[in-house]
Design a protein around this motif. Structure first.
Motif, PDB file in Angstrom:
ATOM      1  N   TYR A  37       4.555   7.227  -4.105  1.00  0.00           N
ATOM      2  CA  TYR A  37       4.658   8.748  -4.170  1.00  0.00           C
ATOM      3  C   TYR A  37       3.544   9.234  -4.521  1.00  0.00           C
ATOM      4  O   TYR A  37       3.034  10.266  -3.799  1.00  0.00           O
ATOM      5  N   GLU A  38       2.472   8.650  -5.388  1.00  0.00           N
ATOM      6  CA  GLU A  38       1.184   9.147  -5.604  1.00  0.00           C
ATOM      7  C   GLU A  38       0.267   9.262  -4.166  1.00  0.00           C
ATOM      8  O   GLU A  38      -0.413  10.096  -3.928  1.00  0.00           O
ATOM      9  N   ALA A  74       2.329  18.480  -4.580  1.00  0.00           N
ATOM     10  CA  ALA A  74       2.401  18.799  -5.943  1.00  0.00           C
ATOM     11  C   ALA A  74       3.772  18.524  -6.203  1.00  0.00           C
ATOM     12  O   ALA A  74       3.777  17.731  -7.300  1.00  0.00           O
ATOM     13  N   LEU A  75       4.592  18.499  -5.334  1.00  0.00           N
ATOM     14  CA  LEU A  75       5.989  17.911  -5.635  1.00  0.00           C
ATOM     15  C   LEU A  75       6.144  16.278  -5.752  1.00  0.00           C
ATOM     16  O   LEU A  75       6.807  15.927  -6.616  1.00  0.00           O
ATOM     17  N   LEU A  76       5.329  15.767  -4.638  1.00  0.00           N
ATOM     18  CA  LEU A  76       5.406  14.421  -4.719  1.00  0.00           C
ATOM     19  C   LEU A  76       4.859  13.816  -5.938  1.00  0.00           C
ATOM     20  O   LEU A  76       5.223  12.732  -6.344  1.00  0.00           O
ATOM     21  N   GLN A  77       3.667  14.452  -6.211  1.00  0.00           N
ATOM     22  CA  GLN A  77       3.065  14.145  -7.454  1.00  0.00           C
ATOM     23  C   GLN A  77       3.745  14.070  -8.702  1.00  0.00           C
ATOM     24  O   GLN A  77       3.985  13.265  -9.441  1.00  0.00           O
ATOM     25  N   SER A  97      -1.676  12.059   0.678  1.00  0.00           N
ATOM     26  CA  SER A  97      -1.847  12.033   2.347  1.00  0.00           C
ATOM     27  C   SER A  97      -1.320  13.440   2.659  1.00  0.00           C
ATOM     28  O   SER A  97      -1.900  13.824   3.629  1.00  0.00           O
ATOM     29  N   VAL A  98      -0.101  13.850   2.123  1.00  0.00           N
ATOM     30  CA  VAL A  98       0.420  15.158   2.642  1.00  0.00           C
ATOM     31  C   VAL A  98      -0.817  16.389   2.238  1.00  0.00           C
ATOM     32  O   VAL A  98      -0.989  17.155   3.186  1.00  0.00           O
ATOM     33  N   ALA A 151       6.935   1.042 -11.386  1.00  0.00           N
ATOM     34  CA  ALA A 151       5.713   1.457 -11.185  1.00  0.00           C
ATOM     35  C   ALA A 151       4.942   1.585  -9.759  1.00  0.00           C
ATOM     36  O   ALA A 151       4.495   2.359  -9.429  1.00  0.00           O
ATOM     37  N   PHE A 152       5.663   0.636  -8.826  1.00  0.00           N
ATOM     38  CA  PHE A 152       5.133   0.654  -7.597  1.00  0.00           C
ATOM     39  C   PHE A 152       5.692   1.745  -6.739  1.00  0.00           C
ATOM     40  O   PHE A 152       5.059   2.323  -5.998  1.00  0.00           O
TER      41      PHE A 152
END
Length: 579
Positions: free
Chosen positions: A32-33, A10-13, A38-39, A26-27
């Motif tokens: 990070y998405e 959730a933090l990475l998203q 993956s996490v 954007a890349f």
């Protein structure tokens, strides 16, 4: 508590969203998405991994691994906090609307000064968004749908989040000296798709040690109310939890009382009144003398009312009382009945684990058969080609039968399938001669959700009529709290499925649970068969089957209704669709 993976994901998203909102690369946002997915799907708890172990997770490089460790060690990430500080609170509130992306949220904030959901709804009513670049009537309609979804959720959470917390609490309280019984009740025990508050029930002679242990749990942030029989708390996840402690000899009556829906409980109390009895959380009593008749087990309570024990998922007053009085309650399908999973993905497309890992995990679950159904080429972002699919088929055949399965004779039978995309006119990827090589085909709608009711209905019916389509995947396409189901004539689709021998999927992922229980009840009356599938994109997703089975039970399904409870020979016969 649950693994740290979901929290870190959730933090990475969020970081990816913040990058997009602030006009960043954007890349980088997409990187990070991907890391968030993956996490979230990784088999090991990320809190136990060092930097090297984190970098072994697909899509997690050194920089992301360092941020994950920073968060796990300190509770925050400097880079995330820096971007958070740049975003007005109003924009962040707007991004809670499922259909409003971060960039559009920033536009309406900067151009119109809109900083709340109510203000945005008013701006749409006044047609103020139409003058903004990239906005129009269709955009307004989509945003209004999102606002409706947000408001209808009413602070409810997905069943998996509630289940993880409830099971942790039950485990902790069960270990308290003097606790004789402990279980979750309420809508969670009935396996509803979203949960408001969690109800925990315990049985003990002395409630004080349980109440003390409950309020002292590390994730309790506030004690809302505390007493000798009931204590309510708020947790770090925002969920409220009620603990009720009853005497051991009242366990059955209390469990029955705090599990059933309001409508179900009214019906059972009415039956009690007609028999000159009184039913409460403490027992079933003679209305005249006050003498307790039964209370120890649910079975005793129901039996004294003239009913068989009613499984919790049925306790919604949708005919279960009448069926029980006629001794016609179904023998519901259980997770133990499942012989396989018919919709899963690997890292050949958008999955996170290779074929070998997914098959090994399926064998460990004791399945007799397991289908790999990676995406077909019409979803261009998955980069599927004929050659890649045929190479996978060859590998599937090599591995077929090589994984020993727990509790079953012989190795895991692997089926090679695909998830086809149902196009705008009902067409699917690949011609018939290529489709004929698959063991099964799942077909799903992935785009053009806003077609007319007639177009969407015909689109699904045409897919059912395809002789190579065996299962309609996540039939309404809904995402709970984020996207409503498509507007199709489902009864026409159900009739087509029954006529053509096409199964309907009950997608077990907690953000889908599609079909809904109400739809299952209707489809069952048409004579439709069902497949409860995980739609797993990672090894941990295979365990989501429990939620699909819970939804199937709420739809009154038996094992015979569900094709992946059948022996392999019967299943393969069904998959041929009479060809």
């Amino acid at each position: 508590m649950a693994r740290s993976n979901d929290e870190v994901a959730a933090l990475l998203q969020e970081y990816a969203d913040l990058i997009s909102i602030t006009g960043g690369d954007a890349f980088k946002a997409r990187v990070y998405e991907k890391a968030a997915r993956s996490v979230g799907g990784h088999h090991a708890d990320v809190a136990t991994l060092d930097l090297k172990g984190l970098q072994e997770i697909p899509n997690v490089g050194k920089s992301i691994a360092q941020k994950v460790r920073e968060y796990l060690d300190s509770g925050s990430v400097a880079a995330v906090e820096e971007l958070r500080a740049k975003i007005p609170d109003g924009v962040r509130r707007l991004t809670a609307i499922p259909t409003l992306g971060p960039k559009k949220a920033m536009v309406v904030y900067e151009e119109l000064g809109v900083s709340s959901v109510d203000e945005l709804a008013a701006a749409i009513r006044d047609e103020r968004l139409r003058d903004l670049k990239g906005f129009g009537p269709r955009t307004e309609e989509n945003i209004l749908h999102g606002i409706e979804l947000l408001r209808s959720s009413g602070g409810r959470v997905r069943i998996d989040a509630a289940m993880e917390l409830a099971e942790d609490i039950v485990g902790a309280l069960s270990a308290v000296t003097g606790c004789e019984r402990c279980a979750y009740a309420g809508s969670l025990r009935r396996m509803r798709e979203t949960i408001g508050d969690i109800d925990i029930l315990a049985a003990a002679q002395d409630s004080a040690p349980l109440m003390k242990a409950f309020t002292g749990l590390p994730y309790v942030t506030e004690v809302i109310g505390q007493g000798g029989t009931k204590t309510s708390v708020r947790t770090a996840k925002g969920l409220n939890v009620d603990l009720r402690v009853v005497p051991p000899d009242a366990w059955g009556a209390a469990l029955q009382y705090f599990t059933g829906s309001k409508a179900h409980n009214i019906r059972t109390r009415e039956i009690a009144v007609h028999q000159k009895l009184k039913l409460s959380e403490y027992g079933l009593f003679d209305a005249g003398s006050g003498e307790k008749i039964v209370s120890g087990t649910e079975e005793e309570v129901y039996a004294r009312l003239g009913l068989p024990w009613i499984p919790p998922p049925l306790r919604e007053d949708r005919g279960e009382i009448e069926a029980g009085l006629r001794d016609e309650l179904p023998e519901l399908v259980t997770e133990a009945d499942l012989r396989g999973d018919l919709h899963t993905h690997t890292d050949l497309t958008d999955g996170l684990a290779p074929l070998e890992e997914m098959a090994e995990a399926a064998a460990a679950r004791g399945y007799a058969y397991y289908a790999i159904t990676d995406h077909a080429p019409d979803l261009a972002m998955q980069r599927m080609t004929d050659e890649r699919m045929l190479a996978q088929r060859e590998r599937v055949h090599e591995l077929d039968g090589t994984y020993p399965t727990k509790g079953r004779r012989g190795g895991l039978r692997l089926l090679h399938g695909t998830e086809l995309n149902i196009g705008p006119e009902g067409e699917v990827d690949w011609p018939d001669d290529f489709l004929a090589g698959f063991d099964l085909c799942v077909a799903s709608v992935h785009s053009h959700f806003r077609q007319s009711r007639e177009q969407l209905t015909r689109r699904l019916v045409r897919a059912c009529e395809n002789p190579y389509v065996n299962v309609i995947g996540h039939p309404t396409t809904r995402l709970i709290g984020r996207r409503p189901g498509i507007d199709a004539d489902l009864d026409a689709v159900f009739a087509a499925c029954a006529r053509t021998g096409t199964a309907l999927e009950i997608n077990a992922h907690p953000d889908r649970l599609d079909l809904r229980d109400e739809d299952i009840l209707r489809a069952r009356r048409h004579g439709v068969r069902f497949a409860v599938n995980s739609d797993a994109h990672a090894v941990p997703h295979l365990a989501n089957m429990r939620y699909g089975i819970g939804t199937a039970q709420r739809g009154w399904l038996t094992a015979d209704d569900v094709i992946n409870t059948w022996p392999e020979r019967r299943l393969r016969s069904f998959l041929r669709k009479g060809r």
